[in-house]
Design a protein around this motif. Structure first.
Motif, PDB file in Angstrom:
ATOM      1  N   UNK A 160      29.241 -13.014 -10.265  1.00 18.90           N
ATOM      2  CA  UNK A 160      28.585 -11.775 -10.665  1.00 18.90           C
ATOM      3  C   UNK A 160      27.087 -12.020 -10.750  1.00 18.90           C
ATOM      4  N   UNK A 161      26.321 -10.922 -10.793  1.00 19.72           N
ATOM      5  CA  UNK A 161      24.871 -11.059 -10.918  1.00 19.72           C
ATOM      6  C   UNK A 161      24.398 -10.346 -12.176  1.00 19.72           C
ATOM      7  N   UNK A 162      23.326 -10.856 -12.733  1.00 20.12           N
ATOM      8  CA  UNK A 162      22.698 -10.289 -13.924  1.00 20.12           C
ATOM      9  C   UNK A 162      21.213 -10.148 -13.626  1.00 20.12           C
ATOM     10  N   UNK A 163      20.687  -8.956 -13.898  1.00 24.08           N
ATOM     11  CA  UNK A 163      19.255  -8.720 -13.669  1.00 24.08           C
ATOM     12  C   UNK A 163      18.619  -8.371 -15.006  1.00 24.08           C
ATOM     13  N   UNK A 164      17.606  -9.129 -15.391  1.00 20.30           N
ATOM     14  CA  UNK A 164      16.978  -8.969 -16.693  1.00 20.30           C
ATOM     15  C   UNK A 164      15.493  -8.665 -16.566  1.00 20.30           C
ATOM     16  N   UNK A 165      14.995  -7.871 -17.513  1.00 20.86           N
ATOM     17  CA  UNK A 165      13.565  -7.747 -17.718  1.00 20.86           C
ATOM     18  C   UNK A 165      13.215  -8.739 -18.821  1.00 20.86           C
ATOM     19  N   UNK A 166      12.227  -9.591 -18.574  1.00 20.24           N
ATOM     20  CA  UNK A 166      11.899 -10.693 -19.471  1.00 20.24           C
ATOM     21  C   UNK A 166      10.586 -10.429 -20.185  1.00 20.24           C
ATOM     22  N   UNK A 167      10.496 -10.908 -21.434  1.00 16.56           N
ATOM     23  CA  UNK A 167       9.268 -10.772 -22.201  1.00 16.56           C
ATOM     24  C   UNK A 167       8.817 -12.112 -22.743  1.00 16.56           C
ATOM     25  N   UNK A 168       7.502 -12.297 -22.831  1.00 18.38           N
ATOM     26  CA  UNK A 168       6.945 -13.491 -23.433  1.00 18.38           C
ATOM     27  C   UNK A 168       6.459 -14.537 -22.454  1.00 18.38           C
ATOM     28  N   UNK A 169       6.582 -14.255 -21.156  1.00 23.44           N
ATOM     29  CA  UNK A 169       6.095 -15.217 -20.161  1.00 23.44           C
ATOM     30  C   UNK A 169       4.590 -15.022 -19.950  1.00 23.44           C
ATOM     31  N   UNK A 170       3.867 -16.156 -19.942  1.00 21.46           N
ATOM     32  CA  UNK A 170       2.421 -16.085 -19.729  1.00 21.46           C
ATOM     33  C   UNK A 170       1.929 -16.992 -18.618  1.00 21.46           C
ATOM     34  N   UNK A 171       2.762 -17.901 -18.152  1.00 21.25           N
ATOM     35  CA  UNK A 171       2.304 -18.784 -17.075  1.00 21.25           C
ATOM     36  C   UNK A 171       3.519 -19.314 -16.313  1.00 21.25           C
TER      37      UNK A 171
ATOM     38  N   UNK B 183       9.340 -21.292 -15.071  1.00 17.50           N
ATOM     39  CA  UNK B 183      10.102 -22.495 -14.712  1.00 17.50           C
ATOM     40  C   UNK B 183      11.046 -22.889 -15.834  1.00 17.50           C
ATOM     41  N   UNK B 184      10.597 -22.718 -17.079  1.00 13.60           N
ATOM     42  CA  UNK B 184      11.440 -23.098 -18.209  1.00 13.60           C
ATOM     43  C   UNK B 184      12.670 -22.209 -18.274  1.00 13.60           C
ATOM     44  N   UNK B 185      12.498 -20.918 -18.042  1.00 17.99           N
ATOM     45  CA  UNK B 185      13.649 -20.007 -18.060  1.00 17.99           C
ATOM     46  C   UNK B 185      14.615 -20.359 -16.931  1.00 17.99           C
ATOM     47  N   UNK B 186      14.073 -20.660 -15.760  1.00 22.86           N
ATOM     48  CA  UNK B 186      14.967 -21.058 -14.657  1.00 22.86           C
ATOM     49  C   UNK B 186      15.731 -22.327 -15.014  1.00 22.86           C
ATOM     50  N   UNK B 187      15.071 -23.254 -15.699  1.00 23.28           N
ATOM     51  CA  UNK B 187      15.736 -24.518 -16.016  1.00 23.28           C
ATOM     52  C   UNK B 187      16.816 -24.328 -17.074  1.00 23.28           C
ATOM     53  N   UNK B 188      16.500 -23.635 -18.177  1.00 20.25           N
ATOM     54  CA  UNK B 188      17.488 -23.533 -19.265  1.00 20.25           C
ATOM     55  C   UNK B 188      18.695 -22.698 -18.850  1.00 20.25           C
ATOM     56  N   UNK B 189      18.479 -21.707 -17.998  1.00 21.02           N
ATOM     57  CA  UNK B 189      19.616 -20.915 -17.546  1.00 21.02           C
ATOM     58  C   UNK B 189      20.367 -21.642 -16.427  1.00 21.02           C
ATOM     59  N   UNK B 190      19.601 -22.265 -15.519  1.00 23.76           N
ATOM     60  CA  UNK B 190      20.233 -22.958 -14.396  1.00 23.76           C
ATOM     61  C   UNK B 190      21.040 -24.162 -14.835  1.00 23.76           C
TER      62      UNK B 190
ATOM     63  N   UNK C 291      28.233 -22.910 -14.714  1.00 18.94           N
ATOM     64  CA  UNK C 291      28.640 -21.604 -14.229  1.00 18.94           C
ATOM     65  C   UNK C 291      27.501 -20.757 -13.713  1.00 18.94           C
ATOM     66  N   UNK C 292      26.249 -21.164 -13.978  1.00 22.74           N
ATOM     67  CA  UNK C 292      25.118 -20.443 -13.389  1.00 22.74           C
ATOM     68  C   UNK C 292      24.787 -21.100 -12.053  1.00 22.74           C
ATOM     69  N   UNK C 293      24.991 -20.332 -10.982  1.00 22.20           N
ATOM     70  CA  UNK C 293      24.808 -20.877  -9.634  1.00 22.20           C
ATOM     71  C   UNK C 293      23.385 -20.713  -9.143  1.00 22.20           C
ATOM     72  N   UNK C 294      22.706 -19.666  -9.623  1.00 16.55           N
ATOM     73  CA  UNK C 294      21.353 -19.415  -9.144  1.00 16.55           C
ATOM     74  C   UNK C 294      20.575 -18.721 -10.243  1.00 16.55           C
ATOM     75  N   UNK C 295      19.358 -19.186 -10.507  1.00 18.73           N
ATOM     76  CA  UNK C 295      18.479 -18.585 -11.504  1.00 18.73           C
ATOM     77  C   UNK C 295      17.107 -18.439 -10.867  1.00 18.73           C
ATOM     78  N   UNK C 296      16.659 -17.205 -10.745  1.00 22.19           N
ATOM     79  CA  UNK C 296      15.391 -16.938 -10.069  1.00 22.19           C
ATOM     80  C   UNK C 296      14.556 -16.010 -10.941  1.00 22.19           C
ATOM     81  N   UNK C 297      13.385 -16.494 -11.373  1.00 18.44           N
ATOM     82  CA  UNK C 297      12.517 -15.715 -12.261  1.00 18.44           C
ATOM     83  C   UNK C 297      11.234 -15.361 -11.519  1.00 18.44           C
TER      84      UNK C 297
END
Ligand code: 9UX
Length: 72
Positions: free
Chosen positions: A3-14, A19-26, A30-36
Motif C-alpha cells: 500500500x502507499x501512504x502520502x503525507x504532508x510533513x511539517x518541521x523540515x528546514x533543510x 534525509x532523517x525522515x527517509x531514514x527513520x521510516x525506511x 515493511x517499509x519498502x520505499x520512503x521518498x521525501x
C-alpha cells in the motif's frame, strides 16, 4: 499487497531533515520505499500492511520531531 501512504510533513528546514525522515521510516520493517520532497513538504511511502501500519510510519516521523498529516 503493498500500500502507499502520502503525507504532508511539517518541521523540515533543510536536506538533513528530509534525509532523517527517509531514514527513520525506511528503517522500519515493511517499509519498502520512503521518498521525501523537502520543497513540497510531502512524503510518499510504500509499505506492506502485514508488517507495518500507517500509524507506525507516522509515529516514527513524530519521534524524529516532525509533524505529518494524511493527504486526501
Ligand atoms: Mo537542518 Mo532539520 O540543520 O531538523 S537537520 S533543520
Amino acid at each position: 499487497g503493498l500500500e502507499s501512504l502520502h503525507l504532508e510533513l511539517g518541521g523540515m528546514h533543510c536536506a538533513a531533515c528530509s534525509s532523517r525522515i527517509e531514514r527513520v521510516t525506511g528503517n522500519l520493517d515493511g517499509v519498502n520505499e520512503a521518498s521525501v520532497n523537502l520543497a513540497a513538504n510531502t512524503g510518499s511511502f510504500i509499505f506492506d500492511p502485514a508488517l507495518v501500519s500507517r500509524r507506525d510510519i507516522r509515529q516514527a516521523i513524530s519521534g524524529a520531531g516532525f509533524t505529518s498529516e494524511v493527504q486526501s
